[in-house]
Design an enzyme around this catalytic site. Structure first.
Site, PDB file in Angstrom:
ATOM      1  N   ARG A   1       0.832  -1.212   0.000  1.00  0.00           N
ATOM      2  CA  ARG A   1       0.000   0.000   0.000  1.00  0.00           C
ATOM      3  C   ARG A   1       0.868   1.264   0.000  1.00  0.00           C
ATOM      4  NH1 ARG A   1      -2.079   1.933   4.397  1.00  0.00           N
ATOM      5  NH2 ARG A   1      -2.400  -0.100   5.356  1.00  0.00           N
TER       6      ARG A   1
ATOM      7  N   TYR B   1     -17.162  15.385 -14.957  1.00  0.00           N
ATOM      8  CA  TYR B   1     -17.568  13.990 -14.930  1.00  0.00           C
ATOM      9  C   TYR B   1     -18.641  13.783 -13.855  1.00  0.00           C
ATOM     10  CZ  TYR B   1     -16.993   8.931 -14.927  1.00  0.00           C
ATOM     11  OH  TYR B   1     -17.200   7.582 -15.014  1.00  0.00           O
TER      12      TYR B   1
ATOM     13  N   ASP C   1      -8.442  17.495 -15.239  1.00  0.00           N
ATOM     14  CA  ASP C   1      -8.775  16.118 -15.602  1.00  0.00           C
ATOM     15  C   ASP C   1      -8.484  15.993 -17.090  1.00  0.00           C
ATOM     16  OD1 ASP C   1      -9.999  13.764 -16.475  1.00  0.00           O
ATOM     17  OD2 ASP C   1     -11.669  13.930 -15.070  1.00  0.00           O
TER      18      ASP C   1
ATOM     19  N   LYS D   1      -9.276   4.694 -19.433  1.00  0.00           N
ATOM     20  CA  LYS D   1      -9.613   5.100 -20.793  1.00  0.00           C
ATOM     21  C   LYS D   1      -8.390   4.969 -21.713  1.00  0.00           C
ATOM     22  CE  LYS D   1     -13.375   6.000 -18.510  1.00  0.00           C
ATOM     23  NZ  LYS D   1     -13.687   7.298 -17.930  1.00  0.00           N
TER      24      LYS D   1
HETATM   25  C1  LIG Z   1     -14.160   7.803 -16.616  1.00  0.00           C
HETATM   26  C2  LIG Z   1     -13.812   9.170 -16.174  1.00  0.00           C
HETATM   27  C3  LIG Z   1     -13.536   9.468 -14.825  1.00  0.00           C
HETATM   28  C4  LIG Z   1     -13.659   8.424 -13.735  1.00  0.00           C
HETATM   29  O1  LIG Z   1     -12.714   7.417 -13.888  1.00  0.00           O
HETATM   30  P1  LIG Z   1     -12.925   5.902 -13.348  1.00  0.00           P
HETATM   31  O2  LIG Z   1     -11.666   5.237 -13.779  1.00  0.00           O
HETATM   32  O3  LIG Z   1     -14.159   5.363 -13.983  1.00  0.00           O
HETATM   33  O4  LIG Z   1     -13.055   6.008 -11.863  1.00  0.00           O
HETATM   34  C5  LIG Z   1     -13.172  10.749 -14.499  1.00  0.00           C
HETATM   35  N1  LIG Z   1     -13.103  11.728 -15.442  1.00  0.00           N
HETATM   36  C6  LIG Z   1     -13.380  11.489 -16.737  1.00  0.00           C
HETATM   37  C7  LIG Z   1     -13.287  12.607 -17.718  1.00  0.00           C
HETATM   38  C8  LIG Z   1     -13.731  10.213 -17.149  1.00  0.00           C
HETATM   39  O5  LIG Z   1     -14.028   9.982 -18.441  1.00  0.00           O
END
Ligand SMILES: *Cc1c(COP(=O)(O)O)cnc(C)c1O
Length: 403
Positions: free
Chosen positions: A59, A112, A184, A209
């Site tokens: 961790r 998001y 983000d 992603k």
């Molecule tokens: C999918 C997504 C998230 C969240 O990510 P997870 O891996 O599903 O927790 C945050 N911001 C954006 C722009 C996303 O597309």
């Protein structure tokens, strides 16, 4: 070779790994262990006191995860990075790190859905408030600043309308007022946009992603421009909340990340081909893509993004009925949320990713019932176009029944 002379295409393959320290293993080894044996009691004491560098417990750090963190820090031109169990764990960790009860956060008006949910929890439990604003001018951002404001949190392009936020303007305001900027960067990946270069303090990704790119991991990454602050987050919020990435997920991400530049180039070329195709379709009304000469924000796109990436949103004639009939008429293109995978995915924001947003807010964000978001994959563009064409043919055959 000097590191800062290496291109991203090279960094994704080599950065942060020395095979001579791992029995010459060309692939980064998967350290699937929860703890590390100390040679003796004194070594354990020194590791805990920080006198001696080394592994303690997974961790607190894992050699596999560390390779991914070093690679990501280099790709975003940051000084350090942390890996998390999901994108949302990265979002919640940085916001918990930057705020205390009673503080205020300024956000881009599209964020998001779960980030929006997190802001709701923070407001309810700790009276940490937020403003959602369009950020079109510096004055507009400045007007929202209160003595309690601590950071500006931005997504660009904004999901699913692909609206852009001018990062330079955000950074200008933040610098004048001593605010931290968090971006983000999930939609562009570190290959197409690097907010730290513009002056952001933190960049985060849902690594689920584009970074992974293969649709088989949920993960998050946070990069910072100050290495000490990243280490502080590691040993406080991350260690004590425990939202870490497993070594196996890091191993899969290291594998996926190697092809990021190759994939992003193909995603972009395919998206550009679909953009041209969609523009010629009589059943398409509006199209949203950052690198479209007809996009009023094209100049911003060119300033802060290397290319348009793989996401296109568009509206079809026939409202919700038309949009759903269109999706159901596709066969190669899968109906699914998420993005950045090899497979082309289509989703209907009004009833899927943004179904939780009240209708009036949704419409104000430009998310109408006829809007569809396409995450363009890596297939041959001609096959994608053939699939889209068959779905448009179905729309045409049913046009009399569509409002
Ligand atoms: C999918 C997504 C998230 C969240 O990510 P997870 O891996 O599903 O927790 C945050 N911001 C954006 C722009 C996303 O597309």
């Amino acid at each position: 070779m000097k590191k800062d002379t290496l291109h991203k295409d090279t960094l994704v393959v080599h950065e942060g790994y020395d095979d001579s320290l791992h029995h010459g293993s060309l692939a980064v080894p998967l350290y699937q262990t929860s703890t590390y044996a100390f040679e003796n009691a004194l070594q354990g004491e020194k590791r805990f006191s920080g006198e001696e560098a080394g592994n303690i417990y997974s961790r607190l750090g894992s050699p596999t995860v560390q390779v991914l963190e070093k690679r990501m820090a280099a790709l975003e031109n940051g000084a350090g990075a942390l890996a998390f169990g999901s994108g949302m764990a990265a979002v919640s960790s940085i916001l918990v790190h930057l705020t205390k009860a009673g503080d205020h956060i300024i956000c881009s008006r599209g964020i998001y859905g779960c980030t929006f949910g997190l802001l709701g929890i923070m407001k309810e439990k700790y009276n940490i408030t937020h403003s959602l604003i369009s950020m079109t001018t510096e004055e507009e951002i400045e007007k929202e600043i209160t003595p309690e404001t601590v950071c500006i949190y931005v997504e660009t392009p904004i999901n699913p309308t692909m609206e852009l936020v001018d990062l330079q303007k955000v950074v200008n305001v933040a610098n004048r007022h001593g605010l931290k900027v968090v971006v983000d960067n999930t939609f562009t990946s570190p290959y197409l946009q690097n907010p730290i270069d513009i002056g952001a303090d933190f960049v985060l990704h849902s690594a689920t992603k584009y970074i992974n790119g293969h649709g088989d991991v949920i993960a998050g990454l946070l990069v910072g421009k100050d290495a000490d602050e990243i280490e502080k987050i590691r040993m406080t919020v991350q260690k004590d909340y425990g939202a870490i990435m497993s070594p196996f997920d890091a191993w899969l991400l290291i594998r996926g990340l190697k092809t990021l530049p190759v994939r992003m180039d193909r995603h972009t070329v395919n998206a550009e081909k679909l953009l041209v195709y969609l523009k010629g379709q009589q059943f398409v009304e509006d199209i949203y893509y950052p690198f479209d000469a007809g996009n009023p924000q094209f100049e911003i796109a060119k300033r802060q993004m290397k290319a348009g990436g793989g996401l296109i949103s568009f509206t079809v004639k026939g409202g919700k009925k038309g949009a759903q009939l269109f999706m159901d008429s596709l066969s190669l293109i899968k109906i699914a949320v998420s993005l950045g995978d090899a497979e082309t995915l289509i989703q209907h924001p009004a009833t899927m990713t943004h179904s939780g947003v009240p209708e009036a807010d949704r419409l104000q964000m430009g998310i109408t019932d006829s809007l569809l978001r396409l995450s363009v994959g890596l297939e041959h563009a001609e096959d994608l176009i053939a699939d889209l064409t068959s779905a448009f043919t179905v729309l045409e055959q049913n046009s009399s029944t569509l409002a």
